[in-house]
Write a protein that holds these residues in place. Structure first.
Motif, PDB file in Angstrom:
ATOM      1  N   GLN A 142      61.419  31.036  26.412  1.00 14.88           N
ATOM      2  CA  GLN A 142      60.611  31.589  25.273  1.00 14.88           C
ATOM      3  C   GLN A 142      60.692  30.762  24.092  1.00 14.88           C
ATOM      4  O   GLN A 142      59.757  30.469  23.341  1.00 14.88           O
ATOM      5  N   ALA A 143      61.984  30.334  23.908  1.00 15.31           N
ATOM      6  CA  ALA A 143      62.407  29.409  22.729  1.00 15.31           C
ATOM      7  C   ALA A 143      61.433  28.214  22.930  1.00 15.31           C
ATOM      8  O   ALA A 143      60.851  27.614  21.902  1.00 15.31           O
ATOM      9  N   ALA A 162      52.684  36.094  15.687  1.00 18.00           N
ATOM     10  CA  ALA A 162      53.149  37.095  16.457  1.00 18.00           C
ATOM     11  C   ALA A 162      54.530  36.865  16.657  1.00 18.00           C
ATOM     12  O   ALA A 162      55.330  38.103  16.465  1.00 18.00           O
ATOM     13  N   ALA A 163      54.880  35.575  16.675  1.00 17.80           N
ATOM     14  CA  ALA A 163      56.420  35.590  16.774  1.00 17.80           C
ATOM     15  C   ALA A 163      57.168  35.810  15.380  1.00 17.80           C
ATOM     16  O   ALA A 163      58.191  36.577  15.520  1.00 17.80           O
ATOM     17  N   LEU A 164      56.601  35.407  14.466  1.00 15.50           N
ATOM     18  CA  LEU A 164      56.951  35.908  12.791  1.00 15.50           C
ATOM     19  C   LEU A 164      56.981  37.618  13.036  1.00 15.50           C
ATOM     20  O   LEU A 164      58.188  38.049  12.037  1.00 15.50           O
ATOM     21  N   ILE A 183      71.631  37.749   9.918  1.00 16.61           N
ATOM     22  CA  ILE A 183      70.326  37.860  11.103  1.00 16.61           C
ATOM     23  C   ILE A 183      71.249  38.827  12.143  1.00 16.61           C
ATOM     24  O   ILE A 183      72.362  38.452  12.254  1.00 16.61           O
ATOM     25  N   ASP A 184      70.531  39.689  12.642  1.00 20.49           N
ATOM     26  CA  ASP A 184      71.262  40.574  13.928  1.00 20.49           C
ATOM     27  C   ASP A 184      71.025  39.859  15.191  1.00 20.49           C
ATOM     28  O   ASP A 184      70.251  39.735  15.726  1.00 20.49           O
ATOM     29  N   ALA A 232      65.237  35.259  21.881  1.00 23.57           N
ATOM     30  CA  ALA A 232      64.715  33.997  21.320  1.00 23.57           C
ATOM     31  C   ALA A 232      64.326  34.187  19.924  1.00 23.57           C
ATOM     32  O   ALA A 232      64.664  33.397  19.148  1.00 23.57           O
ATOM     33  N   LEU A 233      63.662  35.381  19.902  1.00 26.44           N
ATOM     34  CA  LEU A 233      62.929  35.836  18.394  1.00 26.44           C
ATOM     35  C   LEU A 233      64.274  35.866  17.494  1.00 26.44           C
ATOM     36  O   LEU A 233      64.311  35.391  16.149  1.00 26.44           O
TER      37      LEU A 233
END
Length: 176
Positions: A48-49, A79-81, A101-102, A108-109
């Motif tokens: 995905q990345a 959509a990714a954002l 960031i968690d 990947a997101l």
């Protein structure tokens, strides 16, 4: 956060104009090192990345050529954002501030949230007009032109710039 982090990520695959581009992200462990993640993502997240990387590259390659990104690429970036963790909390460490960031999810997101934020900020900001693609057709590296004249053509003079100069010199000397 590096304001051009999205281009750095897109450029993890380089010499894109050659038959076999150079890939620096060969597996999940490489992505973990690049993102400074505590553990490597799974294969699905890694793939995905890479898909997101290629989307980001296509978006900014279009921008560098003075074109609008393809609708499907723009939608995929949006959509990714939308699915990435939000920027909510700052942290302070080593005389600098950064977004927290968690990373527990390992998706990947989550790993690429700063890359996605960078892409959104660059695309929405005035610096978008300075995005360039290396003029070497074998390179195609993306960069932000911060030169005074705003006419930078090469990823670096020590690489593609010198190659172009040497090629011009060779052809001039052959004609003489």
């Amino acid at each position: 956060m590096n304001p051009d982090l999205c281009l750095d990520f897109a450029n993890t695959r380089f010499w894109r104009g050659q038959e076999t581009p150079t890939e620096t992200l060969k597996g999940p462990a490489d992505l973990a090192i690049w993102t400074r993640a505590p553990k490597a993502p799974g294969q699905k997240e890694f793939e995905q990345a890479l898909t997101l990387r290629e989307t980001i590259h296509r978006v900014f390659d279009a921008v560098a050529q003075g074109k609008a990104p393809a609708g499907r690429d723009f939608e995929a970036l949006n959509a990714a954002l939308a699915a990435a963790p939000a920027r909510k909390t700052l942290r302070h460490a080593d005389d600098r501030y950064d977004w927290e960031i968690d990373m527990k999810s390992g998706t990947a997101l989550a790993l690429l949230a700063p890359v996605l934020w960078s892409a959104g900020d660059l695309l929405a900001g005035a610096r978008r007009a300075k995005v360039r693609r290396c003029a070497n057709p074998e390179c195609l590296y993306l960069f932000v032109d911060e030169s005074r004249a705003g006419r930078r053509r090469w990823c670096t003079m020590s690489s593609c710039g010198n190659r172009a100069k040497a090629k011009r010199h060779y052809h001039k000397s052959r004609q003489a």
